[in-house]
Design a protein around this motif. Sequence first.
Motif, PDB file in Angstrom:
ATOM      1  N   ILE A  26      41.024  56.095  81.500  1.00  0.00           N
ATOM      2  CA  ILE A  26      40.023  55.525  80.601  1.00  0.00           C
ATOM      3  C   ILE A  26      39.552  54.184  81.156  1.00  0.00           C
ATOM      4  O   ILE A  26      40.320  53.239  81.288  1.00  0.00           O
ATOM      5  CB  ILE A  26      40.598  55.335  79.177  1.00  0.00           C
ATOM      6  CG1 ILE A  26      41.060  56.676  78.607  1.00  0.00           C
ATOM      7  CG2 ILE A  26      39.565  54.677  78.268  1.00  0.00           C
ATOM      8  CD1 ILE A  26      39.943  57.684  78.415  1.00  0.00           C
ATOM      9  N   ASN A  27      38.281  54.128  81.523  1.00  0.00           N
ATOM     10  CA  ASN A  27      37.636  52.917  82.040  1.00  0.00           C
ATOM     11  C   ASN A  27      38.196  52.463  83.388  1.00  0.00           C
ATOM     12  O   ASN A  27      38.177  51.275  83.707  1.00  0.00           O
ATOM     13  CB  ASN A  27      37.741  51.772  81.030  1.00  0.00           C
ATOM     14  CG  ASN A  27      36.749  50.655  81.344  1.00  0.00           C
ATOM     15  OD1 ASN A  27      35.587  50.931  81.607  1.00  0.00           O
ATOM     16  ND2 ASN A  27      37.193  49.410  81.327  1.00  0.00           N
ATOM     17  N   VAL A  28      38.683  53.378  84.196  1.00  0.00           N
ATOM     18  CA  VAL A  28      39.219  53.025  85.496  1.00  0.00           C
ATOM     19  C   VAL A  28      39.116  54.250  86.410  1.00  0.00           C
ATOM     20  O   VAL A  28      39.215  55.388  85.938  1.00  0.00           O
ATOM     21  CB  VAL A  28      40.701  52.562  85.345  1.00  0.00           C
ATOM     22  CG1 VAL A  28      41.597  53.701  84.893  1.00  0.00           C
ATOM     23  CG2 VAL A  28      41.227  51.932  86.608  1.00  0.00           C
ATOM     24  N   SER A  29      38.890  54.089  87.707  1.00  0.00           N
ATOM     25  CA  SER A  29      38.513  52.825  88.303  1.00  0.00           C
ATOM     26  C   SER A  29      37.004  52.647  88.239  1.00  0.00           C
ATOM     27  O   SER A  29      36.277  53.612  88.031  1.00  0.00           O
ATOM     28  CB  SER A  29      38.989  52.769  89.755  1.00  0.00           C
ATOM     29  OG  SER A  29      38.248  53.654  90.581  1.00  0.00           O
ATOM     30  N   ARG A  30      36.550  51.410  88.467  1.00  0.00           N
ATOM     31  CA  ARG A  30      35.124  51.114  88.318  1.00  0.00           C
ATOM     32  C   ARG A  30      34.604  50.374  89.548  1.00  0.00           C
ATOM     33  O   ARG A  30      35.278  49.499  90.087  1.00  0.00           O
ATOM     34  CB  ARG A  30      34.882  50.231  87.094  1.00  0.00           C
ATOM     35  CG  ARG A  30      34.888  51.004  85.774  1.00  0.00           C
ATOM     36  CD  ARG A  30      34.313  50.154  84.671  1.00  0.00           C
ATOM     37  NE  ARG A  30      34.196  50.901  83.428  1.00  0.00           N
ATOM     38  CZ  ARG A  30      33.171  51.672  83.113  1.00  0.00           C
ATOM     39  NH1 ARG A  30      32.175  51.810  83.969  1.00  0.00           N
ATOM     40  NH2 ARG A  30      33.128  52.308  81.960  1.00  0.00           N
ATOM     41  N   ILE A  31      33.392  50.716  89.927  1.00  0.00           N
ATOM     42  CA  ILE A  31      32.670  49.898  90.892  1.00  0.00           C
ATOM     43  C   ILE A  31      31.535  49.199  90.147  1.00  0.00           C
ATOM     44  O   ILE A  31      31.159  49.592  89.037  1.00  0.00           O
ATOM     45  CB  ILE A  31      32.106  50.734  92.064  1.00  0.00           C
ATOM     46  CG1 ILE A  31      31.053  51.728  91.565  1.00  0.00           C
ATOM     47  CG2 ILE A  31      33.215  51.436  92.816  1.00  0.00           C
ATOM     48  CD1 ILE A  31      30.270  52.381  92.694  1.00  0.00           C
ATOM     49  N   ASP A  32      30.987  48.169  90.753  1.00  0.00           N
ATOM     50  CA  ASP A  32      29.853  47.464  90.168  1.00  0.00           C
ATOM     51  C   ASP A  32      28.629  48.365  90.263  1.00  0.00           C
ATOM     52  O   ASP A  32      28.167  48.689  91.365  1.00  0.00           O
ATOM     53  CB  ASP A  32      29.622  46.167  90.952  1.00  0.00           C
ATOM     54  CG  ASP A  32      28.455  45.339  90.431  1.00  0.00           C
ATOM     55  OD1 ASP A  32      27.680  45.847  89.585  1.00  0.00           O
ATOM     56  OD2 ASP A  32      28.311  44.193  90.878  1.00  0.00           O
ATOM     57  N   PRO A  33      28.066  48.826  89.143  1.00  0.00           N
ATOM     58  CA  PRO A  33      26.946  49.776  89.219  1.00  0.00           C
ATOM     59  C   PRO A  33      25.695  49.192  89.857  1.00  0.00           C
ATOM     60  O   PRO A  33      24.883  49.940  90.407  1.00  0.00           O
ATOM     61  CB  PRO A  33      26.701  50.148  87.748  1.00  0.00           C
ATOM     62  CG  PRO A  33      27.254  49.016  86.964  1.00  0.00           C
ATOM     63  CD  PRO A  33      28.427  48.513  87.749  1.00  0.00           C
TER      64      PRO A  33
END
Length: 497
Positions: free
Chosen positions: A85-92
């Motif tokens: 949930i909410n991982v992992s993320r890059i800067d969109p």
Amino acid sequence: MSEEPTLKKQKRQTPLILSASTRATAINWKDPEDTSREFSSSIEPWIKLAKLAESGKFHSIFFIDHLSWFDVYGSSHESSARTGINVSRIDPTAALSALSLVTDNIGFGVTVSSVSEHPYHFARRLSSLDILTNGRVGWNIVASYLPSVGPSLLNGEPLPEHDERYNKTQEFTDAVYSLLLSSWRDDALVYDKINKIYANPDAIRPIDHKGQYYNIQAPHITEPTRQRFPLIIQAGSSPRGKLFAAENAELIYIHNTAKTHDDIADIRHAAQKYFGRDPSSLKFIISVTVYVDKTHEDALKQEQLVKDLQDEESAFVYFGGKSNIDVKPFEYDEPITFKGKVNGVSETADNLTNSDKSKPNNSKRQLYETQLRKKSKYVGTASEVADLLEEAIKETGADGLNFQQTSFPSGLEQIVELLIPELQKRGLAQTEYTSQKGTFRENFFGNKGQTFVSKDHPVHDLRWESGVSKEEFEERLSKTIEIRNERRKTALETLEK
């Protein structure tokens, strides 16, 4: 917030505004056929998403983003890591330049929080994105609500209270407005090789921003963009968030609940009453999750697969992140209690306290069964789903739809292949973009040539137009800011009552 929460419905725009949202990973990432995990590891799925959405003539891609972990549940990041949930993320924002090269018309509504960086730095990034995408960027302005923002971005200080976050966000936004609109005159860039003048220094001025949080006495470092300012988007649902939207937003993303119609009417009324805006100039898209297939039975199978792959821990991690309420200490059928106002998304907490009273005690069981595993409203064939969506638009008074991702790419593929043609047949979806290779704002409003905010928007007169002297502009600017501050003061005083 308003005196007339049931303001008469505004005539909706036809065709509908259509947006495809993104997630770090889809709800159904455990499905063997789902590839949404690759959004965090490759540019290819972003390109596929953009091309697919543009082939369906979507107005925009709505880039959802969060800055830090969903770590309220169990007061740890561990459950977030385990459940995805909410991982992992890059800067969109890093993907936008690439996506603009493989598409021609679709807009990019990107979420960037006011706590992420200094407004001077962000103003350069925002201008850069608008230039490199040729005017196809919108800024979804958010104040952030995750408590993990404090340890990660605020030097260990706790996340400010809800309304104070909006005060800071408004000041942040004001500074960005000034940098992009009031620092360079439209014709400041000369680029005269014969006379050896790159930019006219008399047409560039330092902004004079002295606020509670920021002090900026410098000119913007990036030249004016095609839109001058990206399309302004907002997604707040609290009274303070709605007031912020009434003043600033051109597009408002709003959850589809029983009170959506009143929320929309409330914001439109406030925009007109306090800020002198045409209420019909504010456009709303409601969130929808659809399961569409060639037969009703196959659509039901899609929905059931998502339900089967969900788990309780994921649900509680997501709820905790949104509401800032940790339900881990409670027994499964124990009433969930909390004191005072939550410092997260108030609507999420309200859903818990206002949920189905026939279930036991607003417990974790009820939260899981009735809130996070509830049956989707939009399941069936293209014709059946189109009927339901058309009814939702009539009931809410919204102007469009923001499609949530369940599985990628199959979920969006079936929307484009099956549902969009049905909506187009009914005149509910555009068959072509208004302005080929136009700006986000032109295609969003369906008005070729409208690259800037409407004349009644509060920031319209912050723009330094061609040929206007510095002295004349600063005199006008002073009056514009004085009027804005007085209107804002009146609105806030009314809200506090």
